[in-house]
Design an enzyme around this catalytic site. Sequence first.
Site, PDB file in Angstrom:
ATOM      1  N   HIS A 283      -0.985   1.438   4.149  1.00 54.71           N
ATOM      2  CA  HIS A 283      -0.313   0.653   5.183  1.00 54.71           C
ATOM      3  C   HIS A 283       0.011   1.570   6.350  1.00 54.71           C
ATOM      4  O   HIS A 283      -0.137   2.786   6.275  1.00 54.71           O
ATOM      5  CB  HIS A 283       0.945  -0.039   4.649  1.00 54.71           C
ATOM      6  CG  HIS A 283       2.118   0.855   4.418  1.00 54.71           C
ATOM      7  ND1 HIS A 283       3.418   0.446   4.591  1.00 54.71           N
ATOM      8  CD2 HIS A 283       2.213   2.144   4.030  1.00 54.71           C
ATOM      9  CE1 HIS A 283       4.250   1.437   4.307  1.00 54.71           C
ATOM     10  NE2 HIS A 283       3.538   2.476   3.959  1.00 54.71           N
TER      11      HIS A 283
ATOM     12  N   CYS B  80       4.834   7.414   9.882  1.00 47.60           N
ATOM     13  CA  CYS B  80       4.354   6.211   9.196  1.00 47.60           C
ATOM     14  C   CYS B  80       3.581   5.272  10.127  1.00 47.60           C
ATOM     15  O   CYS B  80       3.063   4.256   9.672  1.00 47.60           O
ATOM     16  CB  CYS B  80       5.513   5.476   8.534  1.00 47.60           C
ATOM     17  SG  CYS B  80       6.226   6.397   7.163  1.00 47.60           S
TER      18      CYS B  80
ATOM     19  N   HIS C 281      -1.598   5.427   5.960  1.00 52.16           N
ATOM     20  CA  HIS C 281      -1.428   6.313   4.819  1.00 52.16           C
ATOM     21  C   HIS C 281      -1.282   5.453   3.573  1.00 52.16           C
ATOM     22  O   HIS C 281      -1.121   4.246   3.665  1.00 52.16           O
ATOM     23  CB  HIS C 281      -0.201   7.226   5.012  1.00 52.16           C
ATOM     24  CG  HIS C 281       1.076   6.464   5.148  1.00 52.16           C
ATOM     25  ND1 HIS C 281       1.430   5.779   6.303  1.00 52.16           N
ATOM     26  CD2 HIS C 281       2.092   6.254   4.263  1.00 52.16           C
ATOM     27  CE1 HIS C 281       2.605   5.189   6.122  1.00 52.16           C
ATOM     28  NE2 HIS C 281       3.020   5.463   4.889  1.00 52.16           N
TER      29      HIS C 281
ATOM     30  N   HIS D 117       0.072   4.866  -0.695  1.00 54.32           N
ATOM     31  CA  HIS D 117       1.062   5.116  -1.742  1.00 54.32           C
ATOM     32  C   HIS D 117       0.536   4.539  -3.048  1.00 54.32           C
ATOM     33  O   HIS D 117      -0.255   3.591  -3.052  1.00 54.32           O
ATOM     34  CB  HIS D 117       2.389   4.391  -1.451  1.00 54.32           C
ATOM     35  CG  HIS D 117       3.057   4.803  -0.189  1.00 54.32           C
ATOM     36  ND1 HIS D 117       3.759   5.971  -0.069  1.00 54.32           N
ATOM     37  CD2 HIS D 117       3.123   4.184   1.022  1.00 54.32           C
ATOM     38  CE1 HIS D 117       4.243   6.069   1.158  1.00 54.32           C
ATOM     39  NE2 HIS D 117       3.877   4.989   1.845  1.00 54.32           N
TER      40      HIS D 117
ATOM     41  N   HIS E  87      -5.629  -1.379  -4.080  1.00 52.77           N
ATOM     42  CA  HIS E  87      -6.702  -0.835  -3.246  1.00 52.77           C
ATOM     43  C   HIS E  87      -6.967  -1.712  -2.020  1.00 52.77           C
ATOM     44  O   HIS E  87      -8.110  -2.036  -1.696  1.00 52.77           O
ATOM     45  CB  HIS E  87      -7.977  -0.600  -4.055  1.00 52.77           C
ATOM     46  CG  HIS E  87      -7.874   0.621  -4.902  1.00 52.77           C
ATOM     47  ND1 HIS E  87      -7.175   0.636  -6.099  1.00 52.77           N
ATOM     48  CD2 HIS E  87      -8.334   1.873  -4.718  1.00 52.77           C
ATOM     49  CE1 HIS E  87      -7.235   1.853  -6.615  1.00 52.77           C
ATOM     50  NE2 HIS E  87      -7.919   2.634  -5.792  1.00 52.77           N
TER      51      HIS E  87
ATOM     52  N   GLU F 297       8.255   3.411  -3.571  1.00 52.08           N
ATOM     53  CA  GLU F 297       7.174   3.866  -2.683  1.00 52.08           C
ATOM     54  C   GLU F 297       6.840   5.338  -2.926  1.00 52.08           C
ATOM     55  O   GLU F 297       5.682   5.738  -2.827  1.00 52.08           O
ATOM     56  CB  GLU F 297       7.599   3.667  -1.226  1.00 52.08           C
ATOM     57  CG  GLU F 297       6.535   4.026  -0.226  1.00 52.08           C
ATOM     58  CD  GLU F 297       6.978   3.789   1.197  1.00 52.08           C
ATOM     59  OE1 GLU F 297       6.855   2.641   1.657  1.00 52.08           O
ATOM     60  OE2 GLU F 297       7.447   4.750   1.830  1.00 52.08           O
TER      61      GLU F 297
END
Length: 141
Positions: free
Chosen positions: A27, A37, A41, A43, A78, A125
Amino acid sequence: MMQQFYPTAAHDFQFELNKDLHFSAAHFIPSEDAGKCQVMHGHTYHLNITIGGNELDATGFLIDFKLLKELIHKKYDHSVLNDHPEFKNKFPTTELLAQQVWQSIQQVLEMRSNRPHCLQVIVRETPTSYVVFRPRKGELS
């Protein structure tokens, strides 16, 4: 996955089910306020879902654990969260992801004859950061 203890949701239901699951997704938060952010990137999100109810279905479940995993994992694993329609006009923050997961689960639960309730969704997260989403009292019918 290592065992994790989370805050509990207060309730009066006879049964409480908790399901831990995880998925990997990317996201970005397109706002200068988001700092690093802003750049896409990823998580590995770890979730804990709490379901409560007083009635079991014909099989003896509040809801099958497998259904919860399929509902969330198939949807988000994914993927790029920004591409999902529920984030079309919103930033896919961890807070809003927790809320969207709750809404997806609650919609399915409302269709079940035993009418369980999603009491809380916790989205981790990173190893040190997580969000708890609990519906307001009026949101649980």
